[in-house]
Design a protein around this motif. Structure first.
Motif, PDB file in Angstrom:
ATOM      1  N   ILE A   1       0.856  -1.182   0.000  1.00  0.00           N
ATOM      2  CA  ILE A   1       0.000   0.000   0.000  1.00  0.00           C
ATOM      3  C   ILE A   1       0.895   1.237   0.000  1.00  0.00           C
ATOM      4  O   ILE A   1       1.829   1.338   0.798  1.00  0.00           O
ATOM      5  CB  ILE A   1      -0.922   0.020   1.236  1.00  0.00           C
ATOM      6  CG1 ILE A   1      -1.937  -1.115   1.154  1.00  0.00           C
ATOM      7  CG2 ILE A   1      -1.633   1.363   1.357  1.00  0.00           C
ATOM      8  CD1 ILE A   1      -2.938  -0.984   0.020  1.00  0.00           C
ATOM      9  N   ILE A   2       0.607   2.187  -0.895  1.00  0.00           N
ATOM     10  CA  ILE A   2       1.432   3.389  -1.004  1.00  0.00           C
ATOM     11  C   ILE A   2       0.566   4.644  -0.937  1.00  0.00           C
ATOM     12  O   ILE A   2      -0.654   4.579  -1.065  1.00  0.00           O
ATOM     13  CB  ILE A   2       2.260   3.388  -2.310  1.00  0.00           C
ATOM     14  CG1 ILE A   2       1.338   3.363  -3.533  1.00  0.00           C
ATOM     15  CG2 ILE A   2       3.213   2.201  -2.336  1.00  0.00           C
ATOM     16  CD1 ILE A   2       2.071   3.505  -4.858  1.00  0.00           C
TER      17      ILE A   2
ATOM     18  N   TYR B   1      -3.285   3.794  -2.979  1.00  0.00           N
ATOM     19  CA  TYR B   1      -3.011   2.860  -4.062  1.00  0.00           C
ATOM     20  C   TYR B   1      -2.347   1.578  -3.547  1.00  0.00           C
ATOM     21  O   TYR B   1      -1.719   1.565  -2.490  1.00  0.00           O
ATOM     22  CB  TYR B   1      -2.091   3.502  -5.116  1.00  0.00           C
ATOM     23  CG  TYR B   1      -2.616   4.786  -5.678  1.00  0.00           C
ATOM     24  CD1 TYR B   1      -3.616   4.796  -6.644  1.00  0.00           C
ATOM     25  CD2 TYR B   1      -2.103   6.011  -5.231  1.00  0.00           C
ATOM     26  CE1 TYR B   1      -4.096   5.982  -7.155  1.00  0.00           C
ATOM     27  CE2 TYR B   1      -2.589   7.208  -5.736  1.00  0.00           C
ATOM     28  CZ  TYR B   1      -3.587   7.188  -6.703  1.00  0.00           C
ATOM     29  OH  TYR B   1      -4.064   8.368  -7.197  1.00  0.00           O
ATOM     30  N   LEU B   2      -2.486   0.532  -4.363  1.00  0.00           N
ATOM     31  CA  LEU B   2      -1.794  -0.729  -4.116  1.00  0.00           C
ATOM     32  C   LEU B   2      -0.788  -0.935  -5.243  1.00  0.00           C
ATOM     33  O   LEU B   2      -1.143  -0.896  -6.418  1.00  0.00           O
ATOM     34  CB  LEU B   2      -2.782  -1.900  -4.089  1.00  0.00           C
ATOM     35  CG  LEU B   2      -2.157  -3.285  -3.891  1.00  0.00           C
ATOM     36  CD1 LEU B   2      -1.755  -3.466  -2.427  1.00  0.00           C
ATOM     37  CD2 LEU B   2      -3.112  -4.389  -4.329  1.00  0.00           C
TER      38      LEU B   2
ATOM     39  N   PHE C   1      -0.451  -1.184 -10.594  1.00  0.00           N
ATOM     40  CA  PHE C   1      -1.003  -0.273  -9.592  1.00  0.00           C
ATOM     41  C   PHE C   1      -2.523  -0.383  -9.606  1.00  0.00           C
ATOM     42  O   PHE C   1      -3.141  -0.438 -10.671  1.00  0.00           O
ATOM     43  CB  PHE C   1      -0.586   1.172  -9.870  1.00  0.00           C
ATOM     44  CG  PHE C   1       0.891   1.411  -9.732  1.00  0.00           C
ATOM     45  CD1 PHE C   1       1.455   1.748  -8.504  1.00  0.00           C
ATOM     46  CD2 PHE C   1       1.724   1.283 -10.834  1.00  0.00           C
ATOM     47  CE1 PHE C   1       2.814   1.953  -8.382  1.00  0.00           C
ATOM     48  CE2 PHE C   1       3.093   1.490 -10.721  1.00  0.00           C
ATOM     49  CZ  PHE C   1       3.630   1.821  -9.486  1.00  0.00           C
ATOM     50  N   TRP C   2      -3.094  -0.406  -8.404  1.00  0.00           N
ATOM     51  CA  TRP C   2      -4.540  -0.432  -8.231  1.00  0.00           C
ATOM     52  C   TRP C   2      -4.973   0.791  -7.438  1.00  0.00           C
ATOM     53  O   TRP C   2      -4.236   1.290  -6.580  1.00  0.00           O
ATOM     54  CB  TRP C   2      -4.970  -1.673  -7.453  1.00  0.00           C
ATOM     55  CG  TRP C   2      -4.918  -2.964  -8.202  1.00  0.00           C
ATOM     56  CD1 TRP C   2      -3.805  -3.638  -8.612  1.00  0.00           C
ATOM     57  CD2 TRP C   2      -6.031  -3.751  -8.609  1.00  0.00           C
ATOM     58  NE1 TRP C   2      -4.153  -4.802  -9.247  1.00  0.00           N
ATOM     59  CE2 TRP C   2      -5.511  -4.898  -9.255  1.00  0.00           C
ATOM     60  CE3 TRP C   2      -7.410  -3.609  -8.489  1.00  0.00           C
ATOM     61  CZ2 TRP C   2      -6.335  -5.894  -9.784  1.00  0.00           C
ATOM     62  CZ3 TRP C   2      -8.234  -4.604  -9.004  1.00  0.00           C
ATOM     63  CH2 TRP C   2      -7.697  -5.725  -9.647  1.00  0.00           C
TER      64      TRP C   2
ATOM     65  N   VAL D   1      -9.679   0.931 -10.572  1.00  0.00           N
ATOM     66  CA  VAL D   1      -8.900   1.093 -11.797  1.00  0.00           C
ATOM     67  C   VAL D   1      -7.525   0.475 -11.578  1.00  0.00           C
ATOM     68  O   VAL D   1      -7.023   0.405 -10.454  1.00  0.00           O
ATOM     69  CB  VAL D   1      -8.754   2.575 -12.198  1.00  0.00           C
ATOM     70  CG1 VAL D   1     -10.097   3.170 -12.566  1.00  0.00           C
ATOM     71  CG2 VAL D   1      -8.121   3.388 -11.065  1.00  0.00           C
ATOM     72  N   SER D   2      -6.915   0.010 -12.659  1.00  0.00           N
ATOM     73  CA  SER D   2      -5.584  -0.574 -12.554  1.00  0.00           C
ATOM     74  C   SER D   2      -4.786  -0.285 -13.810  1.00  0.00           C
ATOM     75  O   SER D   2      -5.345  -0.016 -14.879  1.00  0.00           O
ATOM     76  CB  SER D   2      -5.666  -2.095 -12.338  1.00  0.00           C
ATOM     77  OG  SER D   2      -6.152  -2.740 -13.504  1.00  0.00           O
TER      78      SER D   2
END
Length: 221
Positions: free
Chosen positions: A103-104, A109-110, A133-134, A144-145
């Motif tokens: 997680i960032i 985001y993931l 990125f998710w 979204v990814s």
């Protein structure tokens, strides 16, 4: 096309920097050289210690919410066992690998980094590496990814929704298939089977028919 991408990238960066400066000013810097009666007004529309409705909307829009909590369940290191095939007439190719999910940006985001074990990707001995990125887009009200890897030059994007249980996300995407020499539609389904197990399935949509071309089971070591 390339110039357009560069231009749009520059515009997005400039907009992000401008918004950041406005927020910082609104929070930290009182306006200078104003009459004494107006010194309570702060930069960026902040008045008397209160944020303007416009700035409040920006701040609310930029905060993660309950939809982002689902992504936190995917954080960690995963052992991957999967298989893929080019189409319904091709044999399945099995592979093994790992995925590190982090997680960032304060929960927004993931980030996922995946790699296959050497000689297990079915790609003539090449090691597969991918970065994705998710996130949850509040404007679209969708997950979204974006995904890139070492076997293509395309940034693949997808968007979709979670079911009411919050344990399954279904994504839709369109990408270019060089073997078919045309764009094709695809569907991706991720199911959270348990706290330590994920099942992912990928489908190519051909003439309205869904053809499974990928299946991955991920478990925490």
């Amino acid at each position: 096309m390339k110039a357009r991408k560069v231009f749009m990238g520059a515009v997005c960066i400039a907009a992000a920097l401008a918004i950041g400066q406005i927020i910082v000013r609104a929070q930290e810097e009182p306006q200078k050289d104003q009459p004494k009666s107006e010194k309570k007004e702060m930069a960026g529309g902040q008045q008397g210690g209160q944020m303007s409705p416009e700035m409040e909307a920006w701040m609310k829009y930029g905060q993660p919410d309950e939809h982002s909590e689902l992504l936190k369940r995917l954080e960690g290191n995963w052992k991957v066992d999967g298989k893929w095939r080019a189409d319904e007439n091709s044999p399945w190719q099995e592979f093994k690998g790992t995925t590190e999910s982090t997680i960032i940006y304060d929960g927004r985001y993931l980030k996922q980094e995946s790699s296959s074990e050497p000689d297990s990707s079915g790609m003539a001995g090449q090691e597969y590496k991918g970065l994705g990125f998710w996130g949850y887009d509040k404007h679209k009200n969708k997950y979204v990814s974006a995904w890139i890897d070492n076997m293509s030059t395309t940034i693949m994007s997808a968007e979709g929704t979670a079911d009411p249980s919050g344990r399954q996300i279904t994504m839709q995407s369109t990408y270019f298939d060089p073997m078919a020499n045309k764009e094709v539609q695809s569907k991706y389904v991720m199911r959270i089977v348990g706290e330590d197990k994920l099942v992912e399935e990928g489908f190519t949509i051909k003439d309205g028919k869904e053809i499974k071309t990928m299946e991955i089971t991920s478990t925490r070591p």
